[in-house]
Design a protein around this motif. Structure first.
Motif, PDB file in Angstrom:
ATOM      1  N   ILE A 111      -0.449  -7.765  -1.626  1.00  0.00           N
ATOM      2  CA  ILE A 111       0.399  -8.949  -1.595  1.00  0.00           C
ATOM      3  C   ILE A 111      -0.476 -10.152  -1.915  1.00  0.00           C
ATOM      4  N   ASN A 112      -0.219 -10.777  -3.053  1.00  0.00           N
ATOM      5  CA  ASN A 112      -0.947 -11.974  -3.469  1.00  0.00           C
ATOM      6  C   ASN A 112      -0.126 -13.179  -3.012  1.00  0.00           C
ATOM      7  N   GLN A 122      -7.637 -15.024  -8.534  1.00  0.00           N
ATOM      8  CA  GLN A 122      -7.161 -14.202  -9.649  1.00  0.00           C
ATOM      9  C   GLN A 122      -8.102 -13.047  -9.946  1.00  0.00           C
ATOM     10  N   SER A 125      -7.592 -10.450  -7.229  1.00  0.00           N
ATOM     11  CA  SER A 125      -6.293  -9.811  -7.422  1.00  0.00           C
ATOM     12  C   SER A 125      -6.318  -8.832  -8.593  1.00  0.00           C
ATOM     13  N   LYS A 133       1.268  -4.441  -7.049  1.00  0.00           N
ATOM     14  CA  LYS A 133       0.804  -5.797  -6.756  1.00  0.00           C
ATOM     15  C   LYS A 133       2.002  -6.734  -6.800  1.00  0.00           C
ATOM     16  N   VAL A 134       2.157  -7.516  -5.714  1.00  0.00           N
ATOM     17  CA  VAL A 134       3.291  -8.424  -5.578  1.00  0.00           C
ATOM     18  C   VAL A 134       2.767  -9.837  -5.395  1.00  0.00           C
ATOM     19  N   GLY A 135       3.365 -10.781  -6.118  1.00  0.00           N
ATOM     20  CA  GLY A 135       2.962 -12.178  -6.014  1.00  0.00           C
ATOM     21  C   GLY A 135       4.159 -13.084  -5.831  1.00  0.00           C
ATOM     22  N   ALA A 139       2.342 -17.295  -9.568  1.00  0.00           N
ATOM     23  CA  ALA A 139       1.323 -16.259  -9.747  1.00  0.00           C
ATOM     24  C   ALA A 139       1.166 -15.892 -11.221  1.00  0.00           C
ATOM     25  N   ASN A 144       0.336  -9.308 -11.564  1.00  0.00           N
ATOM     26  CA  ASN A 144       1.294  -8.750 -10.610  1.00  0.00           C
ATOM     27  C   ASN A 144       2.340  -7.866 -11.282  1.00  0.00           C
ATOM     28  N   ASP A 145       2.767  -6.838 -10.542  1.00  0.00           N
ATOM     29  CA  ASP A 145       3.839  -5.963 -11.013  1.00  0.00           C
ATOM     30  C   ASP A 145       5.202  -6.536 -10.663  1.00  0.00           C
ATOM     31  N   ILE A 147       7.043 -10.192  -9.089  1.00  0.00           N
ATOM     32  CA  ILE A 147       6.905 -11.580  -8.656  1.00  0.00           C
ATOM     33  C   ILE A 147       8.214 -11.993  -8.006  1.00  0.00           C
TER      34      ILE A 147
END
Length: 175
Positions: A111-112, A122, A125, A133-135, A139, A144-145, A147
């Protein structure tokens, strides 16, 4: 000043290399380990992170939080694992053992949770070994996959949306 520009360019190249070389393996396994990356100048609610982890049904022992903390003299961070921008070297290399330990851990979910596009955040991450990867809103789209379009102050909206998408992806354990 010129060296600072070259260093920044080398780190941006490193981010692009990490993004381009990332292989996303899809599976239906439930999330067992979570990494959270925050900027302590923007966010410092440790209780909220713990409640989010409980809703995702992940053991607290499988949670690692890393915080960017550019400390002022009298300030302290609520997070145990911190690093500063000064610890970022050339080509995505960090001087801090804390960051190296975080990056060596394999996460099911990263979790970003930061809005600033700080180069150090960055790089961490992009380098982190995570399946998903979630932002949030501002972001980097390439890192990220998923957002979630919220602001950092709307953390309850972020939480409900993340839970919703993780349920859709069958990533939350039913146990």
């Amino acid at each position: 000043m010129i060296l600072k520009g070259f260093k920044e360019k080398s780190n941006k190249k490193y981010i692009n290399k990490c993004v381009n070389n990332r292989v996303v393996a899809t599976n239906n396994d439930a999330i067992k380990s979570v990494g959270v990356l925050v900027d302590s100048n923007e966010f410092s609610d440790l209780e909220w992170i713990n409640s989010l982890i409980n809703e995702i049904k992940v053991n607290q022992n499988n949670l690692k939080i890393l915080s960017l903390f550019n400390n002022k003299k009298e300030e302290t961070s609520v997070f145990n694992n911190t690093f500063s921008e000064k610890e970022l070297g050339w080509k995505g290399q960090f001087k801090s053992q804390t960051v190296k330990d975080f990056l060596s851990t394999k996460f099911d979910l990263l979790i970003n949770f930061y809005e600033t596009n700080t180069l150090a955040l960055q790089v961490v991450s992009a380098t982190a070994n995570a399946q998903l990867k979630v932002g949030i809103n501002n972001a980097n789209l390439e890192i990220n996959d998923l957002i979630i379009e919220t602001k950092i102050k709307d953390k309850e909206i972020f939480k409900s949306e993340l839970i919703k998408y993780l349920n859709i992806l069958n990533k939350i354990s039913n146990e």
